[in-house]
Enzyme design. Structure first.
Site, PDB file in Angstrom:
ATOM      1  N   ASP A  16      -9.939   3.677  -3.543  1.00 12.40           N
ATOM      2  CA  ASP A  16     -10.628   2.474  -3.052  1.00 12.40           C
ATOM      3  C   ASP A  16     -12.041   2.333  -3.613  1.00 12.40           C
ATOM      4  OD1 ASP A  16      -8.363   2.316  -1.584  1.00 12.40           O
ATOM      5  OD2 ASP A  16      -9.362   2.085   0.351  1.00 12.40           O
TER       6      ASP A  16
ATOM      7  N   ASP B  94       0.827  -1.217   0.000  1.00 15.70           N
ATOM      8  CA  ASP B  94       0.000   0.000   0.000  1.00 15.70           C
ATOM      9  C   ASP B  94       0.869   1.278   0.000  1.00 15.70           C
ATOM     10  OD1 ASP B  94      -2.433   1.290   0.035  1.00 15.70           O
ATOM     11  OD2 ASP B  94      -3.222   0.146   1.716  1.00 15.70           O
TER      12      ASP B  94
HETATM   13  C1  GLA Z   1      -5.906   1.418   1.450  1.00 15.29           C
HETATM   14  C2  GLA Z   1      -6.049   0.409   0.296  1.00 15.29           C
HETATM   15  C3  GLA Z   1      -7.165  -0.557   0.616  1.00 15.29           C
HETATM   16  C4  GLA Z   1      -6.892  -1.280   1.936  1.00 15.29           C
HETATM   17  C5  GLA Z   1      -6.681  -0.262   3.048  1.00 15.29           C
HETATM   18  C6  GLA Z   1      -6.184  -0.910   4.325  1.00 15.29           C
HETATM   19  O1  GLA Z   1      -7.007   2.242   1.541  1.00 15.29           O
HETATM   20  O2  GLA Z   1      -6.274   1.068  -0.905  1.00 15.29           O
HETATM   21  O3  GLA Z   1      -7.334  -1.499  -0.428  1.00 15.29           O
HETATM   22  O4  GLA Z   1      -5.758  -2.088   1.790  1.00 15.29           O
HETATM   23  O5  GLA Z   1      -5.730   0.734   2.675  1.00 15.29           O
HETATM   24  O6  GLA Z   1      -6.035   0.008   5.357  1.00 15.29           O
END
Ligand code: GLA
Length: 374
Positions: free
Chosen positions: A183, A126
């Site tokens: 996301d 990430d």
């Molecule tokens: C980010 C990523 C998500 C998930 C969260 C976890 O937002 O894009 O897919 O992994 O972190 O905290």
């Protein structure tokens, strides 16, 4: 070769957030093996953010949360492997993960060795809390190299949300898939916007490295960590058809243990999966105008076959028109398309044009072959 076709599996984040545990992962592994997902090709079981203690140990190593994972990660990975699946874990290129746990900035080689020692097969990486002074491309390159040096084959799933046009460099630095957007949330607008934003970037997906439009929300029904009202069954069909047609990784985000029969059937639809996993890994070609509310895509598949998708993104019923001449098949060619509906299995033949009537937020997806128009 890792990721010869788009990776498939399950990830804990969409439904469970940081509420993950040894028993949950074992139950998911059982469900993947017993409910047909493994046979359908879903291979990786990935735990996302929230698996570690808040601090590294005295030697600087990451430590699994003793309450959530009392038997450690190695044992859990063994269990997943015994089920014929592969095990994935999560870390972050920044100073902390998005949920505030220790991350791998400046610990890349050490963490990669730890993961390899635990039998990890997949790392999602990430981008939260990334230091302003650091260079993004170098940071992803560093973890990629650390995984290569770890002594274990580990799929590198980079997740920097599309920052710095990752389609231009993720393949070069050795990633096997890369998140190209923010996301996903479990509602229609979220998956529509993600899919439409990637159409022009799909040409960079090919064996070895794929544009990842995020985990599926299919079957979540508005419940869980990224639940946001949910989608209708028709919208879930549309989401899955888009992910399959666009050749993006298929990581299930719903609770695989309790999916209803319809959802299971959708996620295991062999006809859709065959398009997603087609060996040539070609991107779809957009036939419609980019600003049209209805979109038509034709994708070349191996063996002189095609996928043909009609999507209605508007809030009203609409016809989606497709003139074969716009896809290089004029009337003078003498050719028609023999079609098999990927959802119903119904067969048909069409020549010159098609104009299906689609309910709001719905789609048709066909597998097609060029045949004589006689
Ligand atoms: C980010 C990523 C998500 C998930 C969260 C976890 O937002 O894009 O897919 O992994 O972190 O905290």
């Amino acid at each position: 070769m890792l990721s010869r076709t788009p990776p498939m599996g399950f990830n804990t984040w969409n439904t469970f957030g940081t509420e993950i545990s040894d028993s949950l992962v074992r139950e998911v592994a059982d469900a993947m093996a017993e409910k047909g997902y493994r046979e359908a090709g879903y291979e990786y079981l990935v735990i996302d953010d929230g698996w570690s203690e808040m601090e590294r140990d005295r030697e600087g190593k990451l430590v699994p949360d003793a309450r959530k994972f009392p038997h450690g990660i190695r044992k859990l990975a063994d269990y997943v492997h015994q089920k014929g699946l592969k095990f994935g874990i999560y870390s972050c290129a920044g100073l902390k993960t998005c949920a505030g746990y220790p991350a791998s900035f400046d610990h890349e080689y050490e963490d990669a060795r730890t993961f390899a020692g635990w039998g990890v097969d997949f790392l999602k990486y990430d981008y939260c809390h990334f230091p302003k002074s650091a260079d993004t491309v170098t940071a992803y390159q560093r973890m990629s190299m650390a995984l290569k040096a770890s002594g274990r084959e580990i799929l590198f799933s980079a997740c920097n949300w599309g920052v710095q046009e990752p389609q231009n460099w993720m393949r070069s630095i050795g990633a096997h898939m890369y998140r190209s957007t923010g996301d996903i949330f479990d509602c229609y607008a979220s998956f529509r916007d993600i899919a439409l934003s990637q159409v022009d970037r799909l040409c960079c997906s090919a064996p070895g490295c794929f544009n990842d439009m995020d985990m599926l929300t299919v079957g979540m029904g508005g419940k869980g960590n990224v639940g946001m009202g949910g989608c209708t069954p028709e919208e879930y069909r549309m989401q899955f058809a888009l992910w399959c047609l666009f050749g993006t990784p298929l990581m299930i985000g719903g609770d695989i243990r309790t999916m209803d029969g319809e959802t299971e059937k959708l996620l295991q639809n062999r006809s859709l999966l065959a398009i997603n996993q087609d060996e040539e890994c070609r991107p779809p070609c957009r036939i419609s105008r980019p600003d049209s509310e209805t979109q038509v895509f034709l994708r070349h598949l191996a063996g002189n076959e095609f996928a043909l998708g009609f999507f209605n993104f508007s809030d009203e019923e609409r016809h989606a028109s497709f003139f074969f001449a716009d896809a290089g098949i004029p009337w003078s060619s003498g050719c028609a398309l023999r079609l098999t509906d990927c959802f119903t299995g119904e067969e048909g033949k069409a020549r010159d044009c098609m104009d299906p009537l689609l309910a709001a937020h719905s789609c048709r997806l066909y597998r097609a072959k060029l045949v004589s128009g006689e």
